[in-house]
Design a protein around this motif. Structure first.
Motif, PDB file in Angstrom:
ATOM      1  N   LYS A  92      44.441  42.443  40.761  1.00 41.07           N
ATOM      2  CA  LYS A  92      44.703  42.365  42.189  1.00 41.07           C
ATOM      3  C   LYS A  92      46.186  42.195  42.502  1.00 41.07           C
ATOM      4  O   LYS A  92      46.580  42.110  43.658  1.00 41.07           O
ATOM      5  N   LEU A 113      44.271  32.939  40.350  1.00 41.12           N
ATOM      6  CA  LEU A 113      43.245  33.920  40.653  1.00 41.12           C
ATOM      7  C   LEU A 113      42.111  33.847  39.651  1.00 41.12           C
ATOM      8  O   LEU A 113      40.951  34.016  39.991  1.00 41.12           O
ATOM      9  N   LYS A 116      39.619  31.224  40.266  1.00 42.92           N
ATOM     10  CA  LYS A 116      38.713  31.524  41.350  1.00 42.92           C
ATOM     11  C   LYS A 116      37.461  32.235  40.833  1.00 42.92           C
ATOM     12  O   LYS A 116      36.368  32.003  41.317  1.00 42.92           O
ATOM     13  N   LEU A 117      37.656  33.068  39.858  1.00 45.10           N
ATOM     14  CA  LEU A 117      36.524  33.795  39.300  1.00 45.10           C
ATOM     15  C   LEU A 117      35.771  32.890  38.341  1.00 45.10           C
ATOM     16  O   LEU A 117      36.341  32.328  37.431  1.00 45.10           O
ATOM     17  N   MET A 203      29.919  40.785  42.358  1.00 47.67           N
ATOM     18  CA  MET A 203      30.211  41.782  43.369  1.00 47.67           C
ATOM     19  C   MET A 203      30.145  43.147  42.700  1.00 47.67           C
ATOM     20  O   MET A 203      30.243  43.252  41.488  1.00 47.67           O
ATOM     21  N   CYS A 205      31.146  46.345  41.011  1.00 47.79           N
ATOM     22  CA  CYS A 205      32.326  46.771  40.267  1.00 47.79           C
ATOM     23  C   CYS A 205      32.605  48.246  40.490  1.00 47.79           C
ATOM     24  O   CYS A 205      33.651  48.744  40.097  1.00 47.79           O
ATOM     25  N   ASP A 250      36.790  44.317  36.721  1.00 52.95           N
ATOM     26  CA  ASP A 250      36.918  43.205  37.648  1.00 52.95           C
ATOM     27  C   ASP A 250      36.404  43.618  39.027  1.00 52.95           C
ATOM     28  O   ASP A 250      36.964  44.512  39.656  1.00 52.95           O
ATOM     29  N   GLU A 252      36.717  42.125  41.702  1.00 63.72           N
ATOM     30  CA  GLU A 252      37.730  41.855  42.715  1.00 63.72           C
ATOM     31  C   GLU A 252      38.625  43.064  42.916  1.00 63.72           C
ATOM     32  O   GLU A 252      39.036  43.383  44.025  1.00 63.72           O
ATOM     33  N   GLN A 255      36.690  45.671  44.898  1.00 62.70           N
ATOM     34  CA  GLN A 255      36.563  45.342  46.315  1.00 62.70           C
ATOM     35  C   GLN A 255      37.886  45.471  47.056  1.00 62.70           C
ATOM     36  O   GLN A 255      37.930  45.819  48.224  1.00 62.70           O
ATOM     37  N   SER A 256      38.963  45.176  46.336  1.00 58.05           N
ATOM     38  CA  SER A 256      40.268  45.233  46.997  1.00 58.05           C
ATOM     39  C   SER A 256      40.671  46.663  47.322  1.00 58.05           C
ATOM     40  O   SER A 256      41.519  46.895  48.178  1.00 58.05           O
TER      41      SER A 256
END
Length: 318
Positions: A92, A113, A116-117, A203, A205, A250, A252, A255-256
């Motif tokens: 990210k 970060l 967070k995961l 989430m 992937c 990942d 994240e 999604q980003s």
DNA sequence: GTTGAGCGTT
């Protein structure tokens, strides 16, 4: 095709110069393997949290991603890595503004970060009897830092054939879950324990890439999107249907990228969620059926093992 | 000392 050799010498370097940015000062020379690849674990050892590599092409001045497959980074050319300065890719991190590129700052942000995961313990089923906690740790360290190994034993002290491991980073956990493992000649299943089932946030992937042109191969998509994070799968329908799917390690990262337009091979593609917009009612959980992480088929083992690994725990007990 | 689907305390 135009053979501009430029400053590429025939020297083969055993060490690859890697930095967190394009500043040579903080660069570290990292050894590669005999086959010319660079292990991601080797990279992470020097740059904790790194998920890939990229570099600026000397002529085109554009950033190119380095192919990453099964934890191995492959050199951009047949000639090898060359003298290029390679830049670490952090999860990210690319989504950040380019005006703040302090190396220490980015490293700190990456660490935050990662916390967070959520990492969970993983259960390892079918371990060889001769396994020791050290041998298991050594094996799984190829996917990342291992912070815990516990082999379950009987009251008598006899090994029961299974145990639990824990990785330091979410990416390592994902990498280990993405495949079956052959340890000492035995197929070992690594799964999320039942006790943690539904606890580990998942989430999608996979992202949908629309407006693809015909000259975009799966290779092209992988190469481009690898600069945002490790790509575990790319699907381009044949014959061409102007879209494709890219799966990241990942979620994240995936999604980003959603909702953005990207330029690949001069064409604008649109990245959006791989999940169909019209889904079943009340679908807030990303787990279970439909579009769970498709990490199957990565490794069809010699025994043609069923893909009971990964996160696809579809047994609905209750 | 044997065994081969499963689910973790110290």
């Amino acid at each position: 095709m135009n053979g501009k050799g430029e400053t590429f010498s025939e020297d083969i370097f055993d060490y690859i110069k890697v930095g967190e940015d394009e500043d040579d000062i903080n660069a570290v020379e990292i050894p590669c393997e005999h086959d010319g690849t660079l292990l991601l674990s080797t990279l992470v050892a020097q740059f904790p949290g790194a998920c890939g590599l990229k570099y600026r092409h000397p002529e085109t001045k554009s950033i190119r991603g380095i192919r990453l497959n099964d934890g191995k980074l492959h050199p951009p050319t047949e000639a090898g890595w060359g003298k290029n300065l390679y830049i670490c890719v952090f999860p990210k991190e690319n989504k950040r503004k380019m005006d703040d590129v302090s190396s220490e700052n980015s490293a700190a942000k990456t660490k935050r970060l990662e916390k967070k995961l959520t990492c969970s313990d993983l259960i390892c089923l079918g371990l060889p009897w001769k396994s020791t906690e050290e041998s298991i740790k050594q094996y799984f360290e190829q996917f990342g830092e291992v912070v815990m190994v516990q082999l379950k034993k009987d009251k008598n002290g006899s090994f029961k054939g299974f145990g639990f491991i824990r990785f330091a980073t979410y990416a390592s956990q994902m990498r280990a879950l993405a495949q079956r493992h052959n340890i000492d000649g035995r197929w070992v299943d690594v799964r999320i324990p039942n006790s943690k089932e539904g606890v580990v946030p998942q989430m999608p992937c996979k992202v949908f890439v629309g407006r693809c042109t015909e000259d975009m191969t799966a290779d092209d998509l992988r190469e481009y999107f690898s600069s945002f994070g490790e790509v575990t799968d790319v699907f381009v329908p044949r014959p061409f249907r102007a879209f494709g799917f890219v799966t990241f390690l990942d979620p994240e990262v995936a999604q980003s990228l959603c909702g953005e337009d990207h330029v690949i091979k001069g064409a604008s593609v649109s990245v959006s969620s791989a999940a169909p917009k019209i889904k079943n009612k009340s679908n807030q959980n990303w787990k279970d059926d439909s579009y769970g992480p498709n990490w199957d088929g990565n490794r069809s083992g010699p025994s043609g093992g069923p893909n009971n690994g990964g996160l696809m725990n579809c047994d609905k007990k209750r």
